[in-house]
Write a protein that holds these residues in place. Structure first.
Motif, PDB file in Angstrom:
ATOM      1  N   ASN A 230       0.828  -1.206   0.000  1.00 51.85           N
ATOM      2  CA  ASN A 230       0.000   0.000   0.000  1.00 51.85           C
ATOM      3  C   ASN A 230       0.863   1.257   0.000  1.00 51.85           C
ATOM      4  OD1 ASN A 230      -2.716   1.322   0.338  1.00 51.85           O
ATOM      5  ND2 ASN A 230      -1.742   2.049   2.207  1.00 51.85           N
ATOM      6  N   ALA A 231       1.953   1.226   0.776  1.00 52.72           N
ATOM      7  CA  ALA A 231       2.846   2.383   0.819  1.00 52.72           C
ATOM      8  C   ALA A 231       3.459   2.649  -0.550  1.00 52.72           C
ATOM      9  CB  ALA A 231       3.938   2.152   1.861  1.00 52.72           C
ATOM     10  N   ARG A 232       3.834   1.605  -1.251  1.00 52.94           N
ATOM     11  CA  ARG A 232       4.384   1.782  -2.606  1.00 52.94           C
ATOM     12  C   ARG A 232       3.338   2.356  -3.539  1.00 52.94           C
ATOM     13  NH1 ARG A 232       5.926  -2.570  -5.709  1.00 52.94           N
ATOM     14  NH2 ARG A 232       7.357  -1.222  -6.828  1.00 52.94           N
ATOM     15  N   GLU A 233       2.133   1.817  -3.470  1.00 50.18           N
ATOM     16  CA  GLU A 233       1.058   2.271  -4.355  1.00 50.18           C
ATOM     17  C   GLU A 233       0.752   3.748  -4.130  1.00 50.18           C
ATOM     18  OE1 GLU A 233      -1.661   2.060  -7.345  1.00 50.18           O
ATOM     19  OE2 GLU A 233      -0.478   0.339  -6.676  1.00 50.18           O
ATOM     20  N   GLN A 234       0.780   4.172  -2.872  1.00 50.36           N
ATOM     21  CA  GLN A 234       0.426   5.545  -2.547  1.00 50.36           C
ATOM     22  C   GLN A 234       1.529   6.537  -2.900  1.00 50.36           C
ATOM     23  OE1 GLN A 234      -2.641   6.548  -1.483  1.00 50.36           O
ATOM     24  NE2 GLN A 234      -3.172   4.387  -1.805  1.00 50.36           N
ATOM     25  N   SER A 235       2.782   6.109  -2.844  1.00 49.19           N
ATOM     26  CA  SER A 235       3.878   7.067  -2.973  1.00 49.19           C
ATOM     27  C   SER A 235       4.649   6.993  -4.280  1.00 49.19           C
ATOM     28  CB  SER A 235       4.871   6.868  -1.817  1.00 49.19           C
ATOM     29  OG  SER A 235       5.487   5.582  -1.893  1.00 49.19           O
ATOM     30  N   TRP A 256      14.920  12.370  -3.153  1.00 46.86           N
ATOM     31  CA  TRP A 256      13.724  13.009  -3.711  1.00 46.86           C
ATOM     32  C   TRP A 256      13.566  14.433  -3.189  1.00 46.86           C
ATOM     33  CZ3 TRP A 256       9.594  15.133  -1.203  1.00 46.86           C
ATOM     34  CH2 TRP A 256       9.397  14.792   0.144  1.00 46.86           C
ATOM     35  N   GLN A 257      13.949  14.660  -1.939  1.00 41.40           N
ATOM     36  CA  GLN A 257      13.837  16.005  -1.382  1.00 41.40           C
ATOM     37  C   GLN A 257      14.815  16.954  -2.060  1.00 41.40           C
ATOM     38  OE1 GLN A 257      14.447  15.231   2.810  1.00 41.40           O
ATOM     39  NE2 GLN A 257      12.248  14.959   3.196  1.00 41.40           N
ATOM     40  N   LEU A 258      16.019  16.478  -2.344  1.00 46.41           N
ATOM     41  CA  LEU A 258      17.001  17.300  -3.041  1.00 46.41           C
ATOM     42  C   LEU A 258      16.540  17.632  -4.458  1.00 46.41           C
ATOM     43  CD1 LEU A 258      20.227  15.420  -1.899  1.00 46.41           C
ATOM     44  CD2 LEU A 258      19.421  17.637  -1.065  1.00 46.41           C
ATOM     45  N   VAL A 259      15.969  16.646  -5.144  1.00 42.42           N
ATOM     46  CA  VAL A 259      15.467  16.855  -6.504  1.00 42.42           C
ATOM     47  C   VAL A 259      14.311  17.859  -6.490  1.00 42.42           C
ATOM     48  CG1 VAL A 259      14.365  15.750  -8.481  1.00 42.42           C
ATOM     49  CG2 VAL A 259      16.216  14.573  -7.270  1.00 42.42           C
ATOM     50  N   ASP A 260      13.428  17.706  -5.529  1.00 40.63           N
ATOM     51  CA  ASP A 260      12.276  18.602  -5.419  1.00 40.63           C
ATOM     52  C   ASP A 260      12.722  20.030  -5.109  1.00 40.63           C
ATOM     53  OD1 ASP A 260       9.557  18.926  -5.679  1.00 40.63           O
ATOM     54  OD2 ASP A 260       9.097  18.401  -3.606  1.00 40.63           O
ATOM     55  N   ALA A 261      13.656  20.161  -4.150  1.00 38.72           N
ATOM     56  CA  ALA A 261      14.115  21.487  -3.750  1.00 38.72           C
ATOM     57  C   ALA A 261      14.835  22.211  -4.891  1.00 38.72           C
ATOM     58  CB  ALA A 261      15.037  21.369  -2.538  1.00 38.72           C
ATOM     59  N   ALA A 262      15.414  21.442  -5.826  1.00 40.64           N
ATOM     60  CA  ALA A 262      16.106  22.040  -6.968  1.00 40.64           C
ATOM     61  C   ALA A 262      15.146  22.426  -8.088  1.00 40.64           C
ATOM     62  CB  ALA A 262      17.169  21.078  -7.493  1.00 40.64           C
ATOM     63  N   GLN A 273      10.278  12.305 -18.227  1.00 41.71           N
ATOM     64  CA  GLN A 273       9.794  13.285 -17.255  1.00 41.71           C
ATOM     65  C   GLN A 273      10.178  12.850 -15.839  1.00 41.71           C
ATOM     66  OE1 GLN A 273       5.509  13.444 -16.656  1.00 41.71           O
ATOM     67  NE2 GLN A 273       5.596  15.656 -16.308  1.00 41.71           N
ATOM     68  N   VAL A 274      10.477  13.855 -14.992  1.00 47.61           N
ATOM     69  CA  VAL A 274      10.612  13.599 -13.567  1.00 47.61           C
ATOM     70  C   VAL A 274       9.201  13.471 -13.002  1.00 47.61           C
ATOM     71  CG1 VAL A 274      11.398  14.504 -11.351  1.00 47.61           C
ATOM     72  CG2 VAL A 274      12.768  14.901 -13.413  1.00 47.61           C
ATOM     73  N   SER A 275       8.943  12.378 -12.302  1.00 44.90           N
ATOM     74  CA  SER A 275       7.590  12.106 -11.812  1.00 44.90           C
ATOM     75  C   SER A 275       7.072  13.235 -10.927  1.00 44.90           C
ATOM     76  CB  SER A 275       7.582  10.796 -11.020  1.00 44.90           C
ATOM     77  OG  SER A 275       6.353  10.612 -10.349  1.00 44.90           O
ATOM     78  N   GLU A 276       5.817  13.591 -11.132  1.00 44.51           N
ATOM     79  CA  GLU A 276       5.144  14.555 -10.256  1.00 44.51           C
ATOM     80  C   GLU A 276       4.810  13.906  -8.912  1.00 44.51           C
ATOM     81  OE1 GLU A 276       4.324  17.705 -10.819  1.00 44.51           O
ATOM     82  OE2 GLU A 276       4.286  18.043 -12.983  1.00 44.51           O
ATOM     83  N   LYS A 277       4.642  12.578  -8.921  1.00 42.99           N
ATOM     84  CA  LYS A 277       4.219  11.868  -7.714  1.00 42.99           C
ATOM     85  C   LYS A 277       5.384  11.605  -6.776  1.00 42.99           C
ATOM     86  CE  LYS A 277       1.311   7.928  -6.372  1.00 42.99           C
ATOM     87  NZ  LYS A 277       0.516   6.784  -6.895  1.00 42.99           N
TER      88      LYS A 277
END
Length: 322
Positions: A230-235, A256-262, A273-277
């Motif tokens: 379930n955790a995989r499906e949600q994230s 993922w946090q570093l990629v998002d912050a950049a 594409q870099v995933s939106e999810k």
């Protein structure tokens, strides 16, 4: 919905691929008497999750362990050898893969639970199969394999991990066929595990492994597996053409946090594409090339470095000719 390739090595009825060698193709090695399936210029894109990439010079699907040893022995180290599992954490470059790609089928997808809570697993068994057989036998401790899209061979080579555990925590030893056909058993200590890395030599094929579990209650094991699923499906973007986690987590950081912050969320290059999810996942939106995907990953690495001074390391394996 994109079909996840848990059973690509099988026919629709669950049987193993028919052993055959195309005798019209001239091989640079002796192919007579082999019982597996040998294919020249074999398309690999259908066998990897990204659905991109070129062909293998040769693809061999051995009938069993002895057939694999015979085949590799005939090569005698004269050609590069690469093992291919479910093709999840992998970019096959558009120029294809030189030498021979080995793909283990049904004969290597066995899982047996011993009385000492050790799981005897074939190198071609998926994480879902291993964890499910363990649950049914009341063997706890390998539930995390439910969260890794791949096969035992890949887990062992890359020290696969998820949800706080990794193969180094449970591996007893593994059986390996070296590129020249030699069969060896390696204890876990010999693999010198670090984060997503082992000391297995290039071209070695993991044909089986033993994982140490502990006594557990099937219902509780199943509940933990359900939580992980379930955790995989949600994230994670599981319903897309993706390759799993793209970059290793740097010490003390989340990739993922570093990629998002950049500012890379949703960034594109060609059909990639870099995933939106989940920003540590790259996606083939439909018409990407492997060059698009790898190039996008390099663009992300540059942006993260410019923003933070941290150089992200690839977790996805990139193989073959550009």
């Amino acid at each position: 919905m994109t079909r996840q390739p848990d059973d690509w090595a099988m026919h629709d009825d669950g049987s193993a691929p028919t052993a055959e060698v195309d005798e019209t193709v001239t091989t640079p090695f002796d192919a007579q008497g082999l019982r597996g399936k040998l294919t020249a210029n074999a398309p690999l894109a259908p066998l990897v999750w990204f659905k991109t990439g070129g062909n293998a010079d040769w693809l061999y699907e051995p009938a069993d362990l002895e057939d694999l040893r015979e085949f590799l022995g005939r090569l005698d180290g004269t050609m590069p050898v690469m093992a291919l599992g479910l093709g999840s954490n992998l970019i096959v470059r558009d120029g294809g893969v030189p030498g021979v790609v080995i793909r283990l089928g049904k004969a290597f997808a066995t899982v047996e639970a011993r009385r000492d809570m050790v799981l005897e697993c074939g190198g071609g068994a998926s994480g879902i199969l291993v964890s499910s057989r363990a649950r049914d036998a009341g063997v706890a401790g390998v539930e995390f394999l439910r969260g890794i899209p791949g096969t035992v061979g890949g887990f062992v080579r890359m020290n696969g991990g998820a949800y706080g555990r990794e193969v180094a925590d449970v591996l007893v030893d593994c059986d390996v066929v070296l590129p020249e056909g030699e069969f060896v058993t390696l204890p876990a200590a010999d693999l010198q595990y670090t984060y997503r890395h082992s000391a297995l030599p290039d071209g070695a094929v993991v044909v089986s492994a033993r994982f140490q579990g502990r006594e557990g209650i099937p219902e509780e094991i199943g509940a933990e597996m359900g939580r992980i699923a379930n955790a995989r499906e949600q994230s994670q973007p599981l319903r897309t053409k993706t390759g799993g986690s793209t970059f290793k987590n740097p010490p003390g950081e989340k990739a993922w946090q570093l990629v998002d912050a950049a500012g890379c969320r949703g960034m594109t290059k060609g059909g990639a594409q870099v995933s939106e999810k989940h920003t540590n996942f790259l996606i083939n939106t439909g018409n990407a090339t492997s060059a698009d995907i790898e190039g996008l990953g390099e663009d992300v690495r540059r942006k993260v470095y410019a923003e933070t001074g941290i150089t992200l390391e690839w977790e996805i394996q990139r193989v073959g000719r550009p």
